[in-house]
Design a protein around this motif. Structure first.
Motif, PDB file in Angstrom:
ATOM      1  N   PHE A  56     -90.268 -21.545 -42.608  1.00 48.53           N
ATOM      2  CA  PHE A  56     -90.535 -21.840 -44.012  1.00 48.53           C
ATOM      3  C   PHE A  56     -89.409 -21.259 -44.862  1.00 48.53           C
ATOM      4  CE2 PHE A  56     -94.655 -21.913 -41.997  1.00 48.53           C
ATOM      5  CZ  PHE A  56     -95.313 -22.985 -42.596  1.00 48.53           C
ATOM      6  N   LYS A  57     -89.003 -22.022 -45.894  1.00 49.62           N
ATOM      7  CA  LYS A  57     -88.134 -21.493 -46.949  1.00 49.62           C
ATOM      8  C   LYS A  57     -88.964 -21.479 -48.218  1.00 49.62           C
ATOM      9  CE  LYS A  57     -85.005 -23.926 -49.036  1.00 49.62           C
ATOM     10  NZ  LYS A  57     -83.787 -24.724 -49.345  1.00 49.62           N
ATOM     11  N   GLY A  58     -89.421 -20.281 -48.591  1.00 48.91           N
ATOM     12  CA  GLY A  58     -90.419 -20.211 -49.659  1.00 48.91           C
ATOM     13  C   GLY A  58     -91.704 -20.848 -49.167  1.00 48.91           C
ATOM     14  N   GLY A 103     -87.019 -26.343 -37.015  1.00 46.35           N
ATOM     15  CA  GLY A 103     -86.039 -25.654 -36.184  1.00 46.35           C
ATOM     16  C   GLY A 103     -86.033 -26.210 -34.769  1.00 46.35           C
ATOM     17  N   LYS A 104     -85.186 -25.644 -33.921  1.00 45.67           N
ATOM     18  CA  LYS A 104     -85.062 -26.051 -32.527  1.00 45.67           C
ATOM     19  C   LYS A 104     -85.344 -24.851 -31.645  1.00 45.67           C
ATOM     20  CE  LYS A 104     -81.781 -28.138 -29.270  1.00 45.67           C
ATOM     21  NZ  LYS A 104     -80.387 -28.632 -29.097  1.00 45.67           N
ATOM     22  N   SER A 105     -86.351 -24.979 -30.753  1.00 47.95           N
ATOM     23  CA  SER A 105     -86.819 -23.840 -29.952  1.00 47.95           C
ATOM     24  C   SER A 105     -86.413 -23.992 -28.486  1.00 47.95           C
ATOM     25  CB  SER A 105     -88.340 -23.703 -30.045  1.00 47.95           C
ATOM     26  OG  SER A 105     -88.727 -23.384 -31.361  1.00 47.95           O
ATOM     27  N   GLU A 106     -86.153 -22.835 -27.853  1.00 47.48           N
ATOM     28  CA  GLU A 106     -85.894 -22.751 -26.417  1.00 47.48           C
ATOM     29  C   GLU A 106     -86.827 -21.705 -25.818  1.00 47.48           C
ATOM     30  OE1 GLU A 106     -81.823 -21.926 -25.681  1.00 47.48           O
ATOM     31  OE2 GLU A 106     -81.096 -23.866 -26.449  1.00 47.48           O
ATOM     32  N   VAL A 107     -87.368 -22.007 -24.623  1.00 51.79           N
ATOM     33  CA  VAL A 107     -88.335 -21.130 -23.966  1.00 51.79           C
ATOM     34  C   VAL A 107     -87.724 -20.597 -22.671  1.00 51.79           C
ATOM     35  CG1 VAL A 107     -90.645 -20.935 -22.976  1.00 51.79           C
ATOM     36  CG2 VAL A 107     -90.245 -22.456 -24.936  1.00 51.79           C
ATOM     37  N   GLU A 108     -87.816 -19.277 -22.502  1.00 47.19           N
ATOM     38  CA  GLU A 108     -87.332 -18.615 -21.293  1.00 47.19           C
ATOM     39  C   GLU A 108     -88.512 -17.924 -20.602  1.00 47.19           C
ATOM     40  OE1 GLU A 108     -84.186 -15.079 -19.962  1.00 47.19           O
ATOM     41  OE2 GLU A 108     -84.269 -15.795 -22.037  1.00 47.19           O
ATOM     42  N   GLU A 109     -88.692 -18.209 -19.309  1.00 41.73           N
ATOM     43  CA  GLU A 109     -89.818 -17.649 -18.557  1.00 41.73           C
ATOM     44  C   GLU A 109     -89.309 -16.581 -17.591  1.00 41.73           C
ATOM     45  OE1 GLU A 109     -93.445 -19.034 -15.544  1.00 41.73           O
ATOM     46  OE2 GLU A 109     -91.991 -20.504 -16.303  1.00 41.73           O
ATOM     47  N   TRP A 110     -90.063 -15.484 -17.527  1.00 45.12           N
ATOM     48  CA  TRP A 110     -89.738 -14.406 -16.602  1.00 45.12           C
ATOM     49  C   TRP A 110     -91.026 -13.656 -16.249  1.00 45.12           C
ATOM     50  CZ3 TRP A 110     -89.859  -8.949 -16.763  1.00 45.12           C
ATOM     51  CH2 TRP A 110     -89.172  -8.308 -15.717  1.00 45.12           C
ATOM     52  N   SER A 111     -91.373 -13.665 -14.949  1.00 40.49           N
ATOM     53  CA  SER A 111     -92.568 -12.981 -14.440  1.00 40.49           C
ATOM     54  C   SER A 111     -93.814 -13.389 -15.212  1.00 40.49           C
ATOM     55  CB  SER A 111     -92.381 -11.460 -14.506  1.00 40.49           C
ATOM     56  OG  SER A 111     -91.322 -11.055 -13.687  1.00 40.49           O
ATOM     57  N   ASP A 112     -94.011 -14.708 -15.349  1.00 36.43           N
ATOM     58  CA  ASP A 112     -95.181 -15.274 -16.023  1.00 36.43           C
ATOM     59  C   ASP A 112     -95.257 -14.911 -17.503  1.00 36.43           C
ATOM     60  OD1 ASP A 112     -96.061 -16.515 -13.702  1.00 36.43           O
ATOM     61  OD2 ASP A 112     -97.219 -14.747 -13.089  1.00 36.43           O
ATOM     62  N   MET A 113     -94.168 -14.397 -18.053  1.00 35.72           N
ATOM     63  CA  MET A 113     -94.105 -14.104 -19.481  1.00 35.72           C
ATOM     64  C   MET A 113     -93.048 -15.008 -20.103  1.00 35.72           C
ATOM     65  SD  MET A 113     -96.359 -11.697 -19.809  1.00 35.72           S
ATOM     66  CE  MET A 113     -96.042 -10.782 -21.304  1.00 35.72           C
ATOM     67  N   TYR A 114     -93.215 -15.266 -21.402  1.00 38.33           N
ATOM     68  CA  TYR A 114     -92.365 -16.242 -22.072  1.00 38.33           C
ATOM     69  C   TYR A 114     -91.710 -15.622 -23.308  1.00 38.33           C
ATOM     70  CZ  TYR A 114     -95.015 -19.482 -19.176  1.00 38.33           C
ATOM     71  OH  TYR A 114     -95.599 -20.123 -18.115  1.00 38.33           O
ATOM     72  N   PRO A 147     -87.258 -16.185 -49.730  1.00 35.37           N
ATOM     73  CA  PRO A 147     -87.446 -15.717 -48.356  1.00 35.37           C
ATOM     74  C   PRO A 147     -87.392 -16.848 -47.334  1.00 35.37           C
ATOM     75  CG  PRO A 147     -89.562 -15.832 -49.479  1.00 35.37           C
ATOM     76  CD  PRO A 147     -88.510 -16.156 -50.506  1.00 35.37           C
ATOM     77  N   VAL A 148     -86.749 -16.575 -46.205  1.00 33.74           N
ATOM     78  CA  VAL A 148     -86.829 -17.453 -45.035  1.00 33.74           C
ATOM     79  C   VAL A 148     -87.823 -16.804 -44.072  1.00 33.74           C
ATOM     80  CG1 VAL A 148     -85.590 -18.415 -43.066  1.00 33.74           C
ATOM     81  CG2 VAL A 148     -84.506 -18.338 -45.312  1.00 33.74           C
ATOM     82  N   ILE A 149     -88.882 -17.536 -43.744  1.00 34.23           N
ATOM     83  CA  ILE A 149     -90.013 -16.973 -43.013  1.00 34.23           C
ATOM     84  C   ILE A 149     -90.082 -17.574 -41.615  1.00 34.23           C
ATOM     85  CG2 ILE A 149     -92.519 -16.650 -43.005  1.00 34.23           C
ATOM     86  CD1 ILE A 149     -92.406 -17.078 -46.074  1.00 34.23           C
ATOM     87  N   LEU A 165     -98.867 -14.199 -37.956  1.00 35.39           N
ATOM     88  CA  LEU A 165     -97.888 -13.192 -37.565  1.00 35.39           C
ATOM     89  C   LEU A 165     -96.524 -13.712 -37.970  1.00 35.39           C
ATOM     90  CD1 LEU A 165     -97.068 -10.592 -36.082  1.00 35.39           C
ATOM     91  CD2 LEU A 165     -97.002 -11.926 -33.964  1.00 35.39           C
ATOM     92  N   GLN A 166     -95.841 -13.005 -38.880  1.00 35.34           N
ATOM     93  CA  GLN A 166     -94.574 -13.518 -39.385  1.00 35.34           C
ATOM     94  C   GLN A 166     -93.627 -12.387 -39.747  1.00 35.34           C
ATOM     95  OE1 GLN A 166     -96.015 -15.778 -42.788  1.00 35.34           O
ATOM     96  NE2 GLN A 166     -95.633 -14.087 -44.178  1.00 35.34           N
ATOM     97  N   THR A 167     -92.377 -12.751 -39.830  1.00 33.00           N
ATOM     98  CA  THR A 167     -91.341 -11.862 -40.329  1.00 33.00           C
ATOM     99  C   THR A 167     -90.433 -12.690 -41.220  1.00 33.00           C
ATOM    100  OG1 THR A 167     -89.595 -10.299 -39.721  1.00 33.00           O
ATOM    101  CG2 THR A 167     -89.810 -12.262 -38.364  1.00 33.00           C
ATOM    102  N   GLN A 168     -89.712 -12.050 -42.139  1.00 28.86           N
ATOM    103  CA  GLN A 168     -88.925 -12.802 -43.098  1.00 28.86           C
ATOM    104  C   GLN A 168     -87.668 -12.049 -43.499  1.00 28.86           C
ATOM    105  OE1 GLN A 168     -91.727 -13.305 -46.335  1.00 28.86           O
ATOM    106  NE2 GLN A 168     -91.112 -11.425 -47.321  1.00 28.86           N
TER     107      GLN A 168
END
Length: 390
Positions: free
Chosen positions: A183-185, A191-202, A220-222, A234-237
């Motif tokens: 979000f912008k405001g 966006g473009k997402s990439e997923v990395e898996e390691w030991s059944d965690m992402y 703010p960019v959220i 759950l967010q950060t900005q």
């Protein structure tokens, strides 16, 4: 030879269970494992009475496993972990894991709680009922792990208007993979997402390419995360910092209203806003030199005792590291009495008097011309106008 009567499967299971319970601790576990192996070889018949439900739990919370019997015949119930180790046999716990606690035991239910669940507790848990033939049902425990860390990173701390910047957000070590929204405001962006898996965690990383404008400064960019283990948002900005060239506006501060007339004082104020703030504002006269009696003081231009030679276009210029901008004001100096009510009335009367004089003069000229005309043609006029006598 007397024939022997073989006991039923449930009788064998019950007898073995009693023997295992009465055995010394070192031998008890071996007997239970042998009992479970034998029970696994006995096929499950129709009329299943043993039921259980799958469990989904958030890491660190409590999972409840319930083995339920619809039609109880007082057969033995036991619960096994994914490694087929006995957790509870009736109301007895052979497994040395104090996180398992008995919640309820009866002929129709064996209910056990597992506290402080971790990802290693995930898997199939088996409920077994020692009927004839024995019955087995399993429940699957699924452990949800919320993101352990949420970070947002902007390619540049300070951007220039019109520039495209890269913003990245990373949600680490979750199960299942998180969904990241931008979000912008109040406006949602893609966006473009990439997923990395390691030991059944992402670990999910999302990239946003953003072209910034001066209106984005301080917005703010959220980065917002959606996950089944997270309630609410759950967010950060990060706040955008955008540099832009000045915006220039000229305001006439004196006179406050009315015409600019000869002999009056005149003042303009230049307002320049930019990021960074312009440190210098300059005044110039377009296509001409600045009047000698003009006074320049920072953003202010002051001219005392205006005269018609001051007419022209005055420009305010401002600049910063991003660029330059200007605004123009056109000055026209009127006569000293222009705009006064008496002066306007006198002008109107003079105009009206002039018009009347012209009309009167034109009428007199016409009468003179007519008089001379009639004088020259008087005899002819009399001859043609007298009546004929017969």
């Amino acid at each position: 030879m007397a024939s022997a009567v073989l006991p039923s499967g449930s009788q064998c299971a019950a007898a073995a269970a009693v023997a295992a319970a009465a055995a010394p601790p070192g031998l008890r576990l071996r007997l239970l494992l042998l009992l479970l192996s034998a029970a696994a070889l006995i096929p499950t018949g129709d009329g299943q009475n043993l039921f259980t439900k799958d469990v989904t739990v958030i890491e660190g919370e409590v999972a409840t496993i319930s083995c339920q019997v619809n039609k109880s015949d007082d057969s033995v119930i036991q619960l096994l972990n994914p490694n087929r180790q006995t957790i509870y046999f009736r109301d007895f716990r052979p497994l040395k894991d104090s996180r398992f606690q008995l919640l309820n035991f009866s002929s129709s239910e064996l209910k056990v709680s597992l506290t402080n669940v971790s990802i290693s507790d995930e898997g199939r848990y088996f409920c077994q009922l020692y009927t004839d033939p024995p019955q087995e049902s399993y429940t699957t425990i699924t452990v949800l792990v919320p993101p352990r860390n949420l970070m947002i990173d902007i390619q540049k701390d300070t951007a220039v208007e019109g520039e495209e910047i890269e913003v990245n957000c990373t949600a680490m070590a979750s199960k299942p993979a998180t969904t990241i929204r931008w979000f912008k405001g109040n406006k949602e962006l893609k966006g473009k997402s990439e997923v990395e898996e390691w030991s059944d965690m992402y670990t999910v990383t999302s990239q946003l390419m953003l072209k910034v404008h001066k209106e984005d400064d301080g917005v703010p960019v959220i980065c917002q995360v959606e996950h089944p283990a997270v309630t609410g948002n759950l967010q950060t900005q990060r706040y955008l910092e955008v540099q832009y060239k000045p915006q220039v506006h000229i305001q006439m501060t004196y006179p406050l209203q009315g015409l600019t007339r000869e002999g009056d004082a005149f003042e303009l104020t230049c307002e320049a806003i930019g990021k960074p703030q312009p440190v210098m504002v300059t005044w110039v006269r377009v296509d001409d030199e600045m009047p000698q009696h003009a006074v320049l003081s920072g953003p202010n231009l002051f001219i005392n005792n205006l005269n018609k030679t001051d007419n022209g276009t005055y420009r305010c210029e401002a600049s910063n590291i991003v660029g330059k901008a200007h605004s123009d004001y056109m000055l026209y100096v009127y006569d000293s009495r222009a705009g006064e009510e008496g002066t306007i009335g006198a002008v109107d009367h003079a105009v009206i008097g002039g018009v009347v004089a012209v009309v009167v003069f034109a009428m007199l000229c016409l009468l003179i011309i007519l008089g001379r005309y009639f004088a020259r043609h008087k005899g002819l006029f009399s001859l043609t106008s007298s009546p004929r006598i017969k």
